[in-house]
Scaffold this motif. Structure first.
Motif, PDB file in Angstrom:
ATOM      1  N   GLN A 102       0.785  -1.287  -0.164  1.00  0.00           N
ATOM      2  CA  GLN A 102      -0.011   0.288  -0.135  1.00  0.00           C
ATOM      3  C   GLN A 102       0.823   1.253   0.099  1.00  0.00           C
ATOM      4  OE1 GLN A 102      -2.511  -0.786   3.421  1.00  0.00           O
ATOM      5  NE2 GLN A 102      -3.849  -1.630   2.290  1.00  0.00           N
ATOM      6  N   ARG A 103       1.848   1.238   0.748  1.00  0.00           N
ATOM      7  CA  ARG A 103       2.784   2.452   0.632  1.00  0.00           C
ATOM      8  C   ARG A 103       3.570   2.634  -0.776  1.00  0.00           C
ATOM      9  NH1 ARG A 103       8.181   2.732   1.955  1.00  0.00           N
ATOM     10  NH2 ARG A 103       8.323   0.688   2.847  1.00  0.00           N
ATOM     11  N   LEU A 104       3.894   1.505  -1.424  1.00  0.00           N
ATOM     12  CA  LEU A 104       4.746   1.849  -2.517  1.00  0.00           C
ATOM     13  C   LEU A 104       3.468   2.156  -3.731  1.00  0.00           C
ATOM     14  CD1 LEU A 104       6.702  -1.390  -2.469  1.00  0.00           C
ATOM     15  CD2 LEU A 104       7.653   0.858  -2.331  1.00  0.00           C
ATOM     16  N   LEU A 105       2.316   1.757  -3.660  1.00  0.00           N
ATOM     17  CA  LEU A 105       1.439   1.887  -4.546  1.00  0.00           C
ATOM     18  C   LEU A 105       0.378   3.316  -4.165  1.00  0.00           C
ATOM     19  CD1 LEU A 105       0.110  -1.667  -5.715  1.00  0.00           C
ATOM     20  CD2 LEU A 105       1.848  -0.140  -6.825  1.00  0.00           C
ATOM     21  N   ALA A 106       0.725   4.020  -3.108  1.00  0.00           N
ATOM     22  CA  ALA A 106      -0.141   4.910  -2.554  1.00  0.00           C
ATOM     23  C   ALA A 106      -0.334   5.864  -3.871  1.00  0.00           C
ATOM     24  CB  ALA A 106       0.512   5.662  -1.415  1.00  0.00           C
ATOM     25  N   GLY A 107       0.398   6.407  -4.714  1.00  0.00           N
ATOM     26  CA  GLY A 107       0.318   7.487  -5.760  1.00  0.00           C
ATOM     27  C   GLY A 107      -0.217   6.993  -6.914  1.00  0.00           C
ATOM     28  N   SER A 108      -0.661   5.473  -6.917  1.00  0.00           N
ATOM     29  CA  SER A 108      -1.139   5.156  -8.159  1.00  0.00           C
ATOM     30  C   SER A 108      -2.698   5.201  -8.352  1.00  0.00           C
ATOM     31  CB  SER A 108      -0.665   3.545  -8.308  1.00  0.00           C
ATOM     32  OG  SER A 108      -1.499   3.005  -9.515  1.00  0.00           O
ATOM     33  N   ASP A 109      -3.294   5.325  -9.352  1.00  0.00           N
ATOM     34  CA  ASP A 109      -4.648   5.163  -9.304  1.00  0.00           C
ATOM     35  C   ASP A 109      -5.221   4.216 -10.337  1.00  0.00           C
ATOM     36  OD1 ASP A 109      -3.860   5.965 -12.129  1.00  0.00           O
ATOM     37  OD2 ASP A 109      -5.433   7.863 -12.113  1.00  0.00           O
ATOM     38  N   ARG A 110      -4.123   3.106 -10.676  1.00  0.00           N
ATOM     39  CA  ARG A 110      -4.398   2.175 -11.703  1.00  0.00           C
ATOM     40  C   ARG A 110      -4.106   0.712 -10.967  1.00  0.00           C
ATOM     41  NH1 ARG A 110      -5.784   3.401 -16.283  1.00  0.00           N
ATOM     42  NH2 ARG A 110      -5.756   1.218 -17.040  1.00  0.00           N
ATOM     43  N   ALA A 111      -3.541   0.900  -9.703  1.00  0.00           N
ATOM     44  CA  ALA A 111      -3.064  -0.481  -8.736  1.00  0.00           C
ATOM     45  C   ALA A 111      -3.325  -0.162  -7.578  1.00  0.00           C
ATOM     46  CB  ALA A 111      -1.397  -0.679  -9.108  1.00  0.00           C
ATOM     47  N   GLY A 112      -3.911  -1.244  -6.699  1.00  0.00           N
ATOM     48  CA  GLY A 112      -4.237  -1.162  -5.326  1.00  0.00           C
ATOM     49  C   GLY A 112      -3.629  -2.414  -4.701  1.00  0.00           C
ATOM     50  N   TYR A 113      -3.384  -2.274  -3.443  1.00  0.00           N
ATOM     51  CA  TYR A 113      -3.050  -3.421  -2.403  1.00  0.00           C
ATOM     52  C   TYR A 113      -4.193  -3.609  -1.305  1.00  0.00           C
ATOM     53  CZ  TYR A 113       0.640  -6.727  -1.929  1.00  0.00           C
ATOM     54  OH  TYR A 113       1.371  -7.996  -1.726  1.00  0.00           O
ATOM     55  N   GLY A 114      -4.601  -4.865  -1.068  1.00  0.00           N
ATOM     56  CA  GLY A 114      -5.254  -5.081   0.105  1.00  0.00           C
ATOM     57  C   GLY A 114      -5.181  -6.721   0.563  1.00  0.00           C
ATOM     58  N   TYR A 115      -5.876  -6.833   1.727  1.00  0.00           N
ATOM     59  CA  TYR A 115      -5.723  -8.391   2.003  1.00  0.00           C
ATOM     60  C   TYR A 115      -6.657  -9.361   1.375  1.00  0.00           C
ATOM     61  CZ  TYR A 115      -6.388 -12.245   5.314  1.00  0.00           C
ATOM     62  OH  TYR A 115      -6.346 -13.430   5.702  1.00  0.00           O
ATOM     63  N   GLY A 116      -6.118 -10.334   0.939  1.00  0.00           N
ATOM     64  CA  GLY A 116      -6.890 -11.413   0.327  1.00  0.00           C
ATOM     65  C   GLY A 116      -6.354 -12.720   0.288  1.00  0.00           C
ATOM     66  N   ASP A 117      -7.285 -13.474   0.899  1.00  0.00           N
ATOM     67  CA  ASP A 117      -6.817 -14.969   1.224  1.00  0.00           C
ATOM     68  C   ASP A 117      -7.265 -15.880  -0.449  1.00  0.00           C
ATOM     69  OD1 ASP A 117      -6.351 -17.817   1.702  1.00  0.00           O
ATOM     70  OD2 ASP A 117      -7.181 -17.527   3.598  1.00  0.00           O
ATOM     71  N   ALA A 118      -6.389 -16.531  -1.080  1.00  0.00           N
ATOM     72  CA  ALA A 118      -6.754 -16.979  -2.164  1.00  0.00           C
ATOM     73  C   ALA A 118      -7.577 -18.095  -2.066  1.00  0.00           C
ATOM     74  CB  ALA A 118      -5.300 -17.516  -3.024  1.00  0.00           C
ATOM     75  N   ALA A 119      -7.578 -18.735  -0.869  1.00  0.00           N
ATOM     76  CA  ALA A 119      -8.512 -19.872  -0.521  1.00  0.00           C
ATOM     77  C   ALA A 119      -9.857 -19.537  -0.321  1.00  0.00           C
ATOM     78  CB  ALA A 119      -7.910 -20.870   0.504  1.00  0.00           C
ATOM     79  N   ASP A 120     -10.105 -18.057  -0.076  1.00  0.00           N
ATOM     80  CA  ASP A 120     -11.508 -17.447   0.384  1.00  0.00           C
ATOM     81  C   ASP A 120     -11.628 -16.380  -0.176  1.00  0.00           C
ATOM     82  OD1 ASP A 120     -13.653 -16.645   1.560  1.00  0.00           O
ATOM     83  OD2 ASP A 120     -12.973 -16.777   3.708  1.00  0.00           O
ATOM     84  N   LEU A 121     -12.264 -16.230  -1.719  1.00  0.00           N
ATOM     85  CA  LEU A 121     -12.444 -15.174  -2.256  1.00  0.00           C
ATOM     86  C   LEU A 121     -13.247 -14.076  -1.357  1.00  0.00           C
ATOM     87  CD1 LEU A 121     -12.117 -13.707  -4.978  1.00  0.00           C
ATOM     88  CD2 LEU A 121     -14.093 -14.960  -5.848  1.00  0.00           C
ATOM     89  N   GLY A 122     -13.953 -14.430  -0.413  1.00  0.00           N
ATOM     90  CA  GLY A 122     -15.004 -13.464   0.304  1.00  0.00           C
ATOM     91  C   GLY A 122     -14.033 -12.741   1.053  1.00  0.00           C
ATOM     92  N   THR A 123     -12.661 -12.876   1.241  1.00  0.00           N
ATOM     93  CA  THR A 123     -11.742 -12.154   2.197  1.00  0.00           C
ATOM     94  C   THR A 123     -11.421 -10.854   1.248  1.00  0.00           C
ATOM     95  OG1 THR A 123      -9.939 -13.298   1.597  1.00  0.00           O
ATOM     96  CG2 THR A 123     -10.980 -13.945   3.545  1.00  0.00           C
ATOM     97  N   VAL A 124     -11.402 -10.687  -0.070  1.00  0.00           N
ATOM     98  CA  VAL A 124     -11.219  -9.654  -0.517  1.00  0.00           C
ATOM     99  C   VAL A 124     -12.116  -8.476  -0.473  1.00  0.00           C
ATOM    100  CG1 VAL A 124     -10.518  -8.908  -3.077  1.00  0.00           C
ATOM    101  CG2 VAL A 124      -9.886 -11.224  -2.397  1.00  0.00           C
TER     102      VAL A 124
END
Length: 248
Positions: A102-124
């Protein structure tokens, strides 16, 4: 910023890729693994090159939105850098990696970062998914699933990929890798991977994809997947594929 007291796989890979977002504890852990195994930097650069070729192939199909699981550090040729016209949502389960991303992408409007467990799509986070992968479930997207299969048992992996297939729209693509049995001959390095690490023989890979259909390239060592010039001379530690979701 306080130095971490435990290494991070994501930052170790950043070190092997020649990045700048790692700490002495990560370099020490990387060196210990190299002493037990060998050519990690070359292998992970080959895997990152595979990611780039697969993402560019998906973008060439007109796909302009990517959902990335187990994303690690979003630099050194990661998805938004090789597909600059696309929007990308990076996810990971490690809170420190998410904060760094999130810190590295803070200035981007085309890429974001968040928590997400691949085995549970509902966590995105649905808001992030809507923002950075617009049309999810309604228009084709690219799903990146690298570095994860080895930490999921067969049933969980097959279920996870089937749920992603059901959630993605027809015409979507999946970039995936599998760990081979390469580490079987290096017991000290294998022990460092932990009890959840699963090696698989190449013939075990295809059935786990379920309804996803590999491209004509098949599931091959990543260095030999559409190489540019001669394939990199690295051990076949990772096999990779680009697979499509057809219309039901």
């Amino acid at each position: 910023m306080a130095q971490p007291d435990r290494p991070s796989t994501a930052r170790m890979i950043d070190h092997w890729l020649g990045g700048r977002h790692h700490h002495p504890v990560d370099v020490a852990a990387a060196a210990a693994f190299e002493a037990a195994y060998g050519p990690c930097a070359a292998i992970f650069r080959s895997l990152r090159d595979f990611l780039g070729r697969a993402v560019r192939a998906v973008a060439a199909e007109g796909v302009d939105g990517f959902l990335v699981f187990g994303a690690g550090v979003p630099t050194c040729g990661n998805v938004h850098e090789v597909a600059p016209d696309a929007t990308v949502l990076y996810t990971d389960v490690d809170p420190d990696t998410v904060r760094l991303g999130q810190r590295l992408l803070a200035g981007s409007d085309r890429a974001g970062y968040g928590y997400g467990d691949a085995a549970d799509l509902g966590t995105v986070d649905p808001a992030q998914l809507h923002r950075f992968v617009p049309g999810w479930g309604r228009r084709p997207v690219g799903v990146v699933f690298l570095g994860l299969a080895a930490f999921l048992d067969d049933d969980t992996l097959a279920r996870t990929l089937d749920e992603l297939y059901a959630a993605a729209a027809p015409g979507s693509w999946l970039a995936i890798d599998f760990d081979s049995e390469e580490l079987a001959g290096h017991p000290e390095a294998l022990a460092m991977m932990g009890p959840e690490f699963r090696m698989r023989a190449p013939e075990e890979f295809a059935p786990l994809l379920g309804r996803w259909r590999p491209s004509h390239d098949g599931i091959v060592p990543v260095a030999r997947w559409r190489p540019v010039g001669e394939p990199a001379p690295v051990p076949d530690a990772f096999y990779g594929a680009l697979a499509s979701r057809s219309a039901d």
